[in-house]
Design a protein around this motif. Structure first.
Motif, short mmCIF file in Angstrom:
data_model
loop_
_atom_site.label_atom_id
_atom_site.label_comp_id
_atom_site.label_asym_id
_atom_site.label_seq_id
_atom_site.Cartn_x
_atom_site.Cartn_y
_atom_site.Cartn_z
N GLY A 142 0.81 -1.21 0.00
CA GLY A 142 0.00 0.00 0.00
C GLY A 142 0.84 1.25 0.00
O GLY A 142 2.05 1.22 -0.11
N SER A 143 0.21 2.39 0.09
CA SER A 143 0.92 3.65 0.25
C SER A 143 0.85 4.08 1.70
O SER A 143 -0.01 3.64 2.45
CB SER A 143 0.29 4.72 -0.64
OG SER A 143 -0.96 5.10 -0.14
N ARG A 144 1.77 4.95 2.06
CA ARG A 144 1.78 5.45 3.43
C ARG A 144 0.49 6.20 3.73
O ARG A 144 -0.07 6.08 4.83
CB ARG A 144 2.99 6.37 3.64
CG ARG A 144 3.12 6.89 5.06
CD ARG A 144 4.43 7.62 5.26
NE ARG A 144 5.56 6.71 5.05
CZ ARG A 144 6.83 7.09 5.13
NH1 ARG A 144 7.14 8.35 5.38
NH2 ARG A 144 7.79 6.21 4.94
N ARG A 145 0.01 6.97 2.76
CA ARG A 145 -1.24 7.70 2.97
C ARG A 145 -2.40 6.75 3.18
O ARG A 145 -3.25 6.97 4.06
CB ARG A 145 -1.52 8.60 1.76
CG ARG A 145 -2.70 9.54 1.96
CD ARG A 145 -3.12 10.22 0.68
NE ARG A 145 -3.81 9.28 -0.21
CZ ARG A 145 -4.35 9.62 -1.38
NH1 ARG A 145 -4.23 10.87 -1.83
NH2 ARG A 145 -4.95 8.73 -2.14
N ASP A 146 -2.45 5.70 2.41
CA ASP A 146 -3.55 4.73 2.53
C ASP A 146 -3.52 4.05 3.90
O ASP A 146 -4.55 3.94 4.57
CB ASP A 146 -3.44 3.69 1.43
CG ASP A 146 -4.53 2.64 1.51
OD1 ASP A 146 -5.67 2.93 1.10
OD2 ASP A 146 -4.26 1.53 2.01
N ALA A 147 -2.33 3.62 4.31
CA ALA A 147 -2.22 2.94 5.60
C ALA A 147 -2.60 3.86 6.74
O ALA A 147 -3.32 3.47 7.68
CB ALA A 147 -0.79 2.43 5.79
N THR A 148 -2.14 5.11 6.67
CA THR A 148 -2.47 6.08 7.72
C THR A 148 -3.97 6.36 7.75
O THR A 148 -4.59 6.39 8.82
CB THR A 148 -1.70 7.39 7.51
OG1 THR A 148 -0.29 7.11 7.52
CG2 THR A 148 -2.02 8.40 8.60
N ALA A 149 -4.54 6.57 6.57
CA ALA A 149 -5.98 6.88 6.48
C ALA A 149 -6.81 5.72 7.02
O ALA A 149 -7.81 5.93 7.72
CB ALA A 149 -6.37 7.18 5.04
N SER A 150 -6.39 4.50 6.72
CA SER A 150 -7.14 3.33 7.18
C SER A 150 -7.11 3.21 8.70
O SER A 150 -8.15 2.98 9.34
CB SER A 150 -6.55 2.07 6.54
OG SER A 150 -7.27 0.92 6.95
N LEU A 151 -5.94 3.39 9.29
CA LEU A 151 -5.81 3.25 10.73
C LEU A 151 -6.46 4.41 11.48
O LEU A 151 -7.11 4.21 12.51
CB LEU A 151 -4.34 3.12 11.11
CG LEU A 151 -3.63 1.86 10.56
CD1 LEU A 151 -2.17 1.84 10.98
CD2 LEU A 151 -4.33 0.60 11.01
N VAL A 152 -6.30 5.63 10.96
CA VAL A 152 -6.95 6.79 11.58
C VAL A 152 -8.46 6.64 11.51
O VAL A 152 -9.18 6.92 12.47
CB VAL A 152 -6.50 8.10 10.91
CG1 VAL A 152 -7.36 9.27 11.36
CG2 VAL A 152 -5.04 8.38 11.23
N LEU B 9 -8.48 6.84 1.18
CA LEU B 9 -8.09 5.47 0.91
C LEU B 9 -7.86 5.25 -0.59
O LEU B 9 -8.50 5.89 -1.43
CB LEU B 9 -9.17 4.50 1.39
CG LEU B 9 -9.42 4.40 2.89
CD1 LEU B 9 -10.61 3.50 3.16
CD2 LEU B 9 -8.18 3.90 3.61
N ILE B 10 -6.94 4.34 -0.91
CA ILE B 10 -6.73 3.95 -2.30
C ILE B 10 -7.99 3.27 -2.82
O ILE B 10 -8.61 2.47 -2.12
CB ILE B 10 -5.54 2.98 -2.41
CG1 ILE B 10 -4.22 3.70 -2.09
CG2 ILE B 10 -5.46 2.37 -3.80
CD1 ILE B 10 -3.03 2.77 -2.02
#
Length: 385
Positions: free
Chosen positions: A11-21, A185-186
């Motif tokens: 994944g991308s860092r943005r996607d991972a961060t958005a998912s967890l947040v 998210l992606i």
């Protein structure tokens, strides 16, 4: 184009961060509502049995949504479900600020059930598709959401001291922020259509998936009682709203620990953790009724119960997704969620029926013991090949 195995691995860092947040935000809103809704219903005059029916209504829409999510995820990206879920939870909390009639309670709970089904299935599927390890991905989601489920009840306890509607208003505002994180998210493609030969056997009956489904039933019953009759039993024992919120937070905190522990398990340890987790979650809930007047012992019981529930809710879907092809992961997670939603519906309704003939304490004990029932059958289920 059909998605490939372990789509978007890393994944991308943005996607991972958005998912967890997004998981934290949703869990905080849900955590506040899980304490505020039953206490609000009690304080505006609904009976103990009626509170159980009100809370169980969320499982009706949750189960209905999960029944069709496997098919819907072959047409829509998982991101869409996460966006809708955040908006639905915000609206669910918001309407109770305006009115507490039976109709509004019903609408609120149906929206909350839809939100839960779409969010957890959508988020868990998204996490599995962007990770090399299903159990690791689910453990991360459960870990951060567990942090939100600790904060949510604690916030609820403090806010309810002023007003349950204030707590729900805050929950609605927080939940609305989840729309923003979901939009980041992606956009993964929908799953490919199911092959005809695979469609001949219902997915929930396949080895591995059956294990995840029965584990989901146990986890759903645990969550259903924690969000309904555990607060009610503590209220009847004359615990303060702050104490009730703190005790529910203890259970959710232990659930985080259970998820973290389960995320490190592999092989035979997975099935063993399911059996032990189911036993711990059920027995821990069962003794809450008799111990409700003793906050310290209740906290210990809920801690043990939460550890077990955390392991079950992490390992169950992971076992199911590892047992199917890449294109069937969404359907496998939706199937385990359907069993979870069914139990989420049945557990409060069952207690609501029991309290009409036996005391609340005895009803909670009985329900807790019934939660352990799947542990008996899991040892006889076939492992996935």
């Amino acid at each position: 184009m059909a998605p490939t195995s372990r789509e978007g691995a890393g994944g991308s860092r943005r996607d991972a961060t958005a998912s967890l947040v997004g998981a934290v935000i949703f869990a905080v809103g849900q955590g506040i509502a899980s304490v505020a809704v039953p206490l609000l219903a009690l304080r505006v005059g609904y009976s103990t049995a009626e509170v159980g029916v009100i809370v169980a209504m969320s499982a009706v829409s949750q189960m209905g949504a999960r029944l069709f999510m496997g098919a819907m995820m072959r047409r829509l990206p998982d991101k869409v479900f996460v966006i809708i879920s955040a908006a639905s939870l915000a609206l669910s909390c918001g309407v109770l600020v305006i009115s507490t009639t039976w109709l509004i309670f019903t609408v609120s709970q149906l929206l909350q059930g839809l939100a839960r089904a779409f969010f957890w299935t959508g988020t868990q599927t998204h996490a599995v598709r962007t990770s090399e390890s299903a159990v690791g991905a689910l453990a991360r989601v459960n870990l951060v959401s567990g942090l939100g489920q600790i904060a949510g009840p604690l916030m609820a306890g403090l806010l309810i001291a002023h007003s349950p509607q204030l707590a729900l208003g805050v929950a609605g505002a927080i939940s609305a922020l989840g729309v923003v994180s979901a939009l980041l998210l992606i956009r993964l493609p929908p799953f490919a259509p199911r092959s005809k030969d695979r469609g001949r056997v219902r997915i929930w009956r396949r080895p591995g998936v059956d294990v995840g489904c029965w584990a989901g039933a146990s986890a759903g019953a645990w969550r259903g009682l924690l969000g309904s009759y555990v607060p009610v039993a503590l209220e009847h024992a004359r615990q303060s709203s702050t104490t009730i919120g703190a005790l529910v937070a203890v259970a959710n905190g232990a659930q985080v620990a259970g998820s973290a522990i389960a995320g490190r398990l592999r092989g035979a340890g997975l099935r063993r953790s399911l059996v032990l987790g189911i036993l711990a979650s059920g027995i821990g809930i069962a003794v809450v009724g008799p111990l409700a007047e003793m906050a310290a012992l209740t906290a210990l019981a809920l801690f043990v119960s939460g550890i077990g529930a955390g392991a079950v809710q992490t390992v169950g879907p992971a076992v199911a997704t590892d047992a199917v092809d890449a294109e069937e992961r969404g359907e496998a997670i939706a199937s385990t969620g359907t069993f979870r939603a069914a139990a989420l519906l049945v557990a409060p309704f069952a207690v609501a029926g029991m309290v009409t003939v036996i005391p609340l304490t005895a009803a909670v004990v009985t329900a807790g013991i019934l939660i352990t029932a799947p542990a008996v059958g899991l040892g006889r289920l076939r492992p996935a090949g």
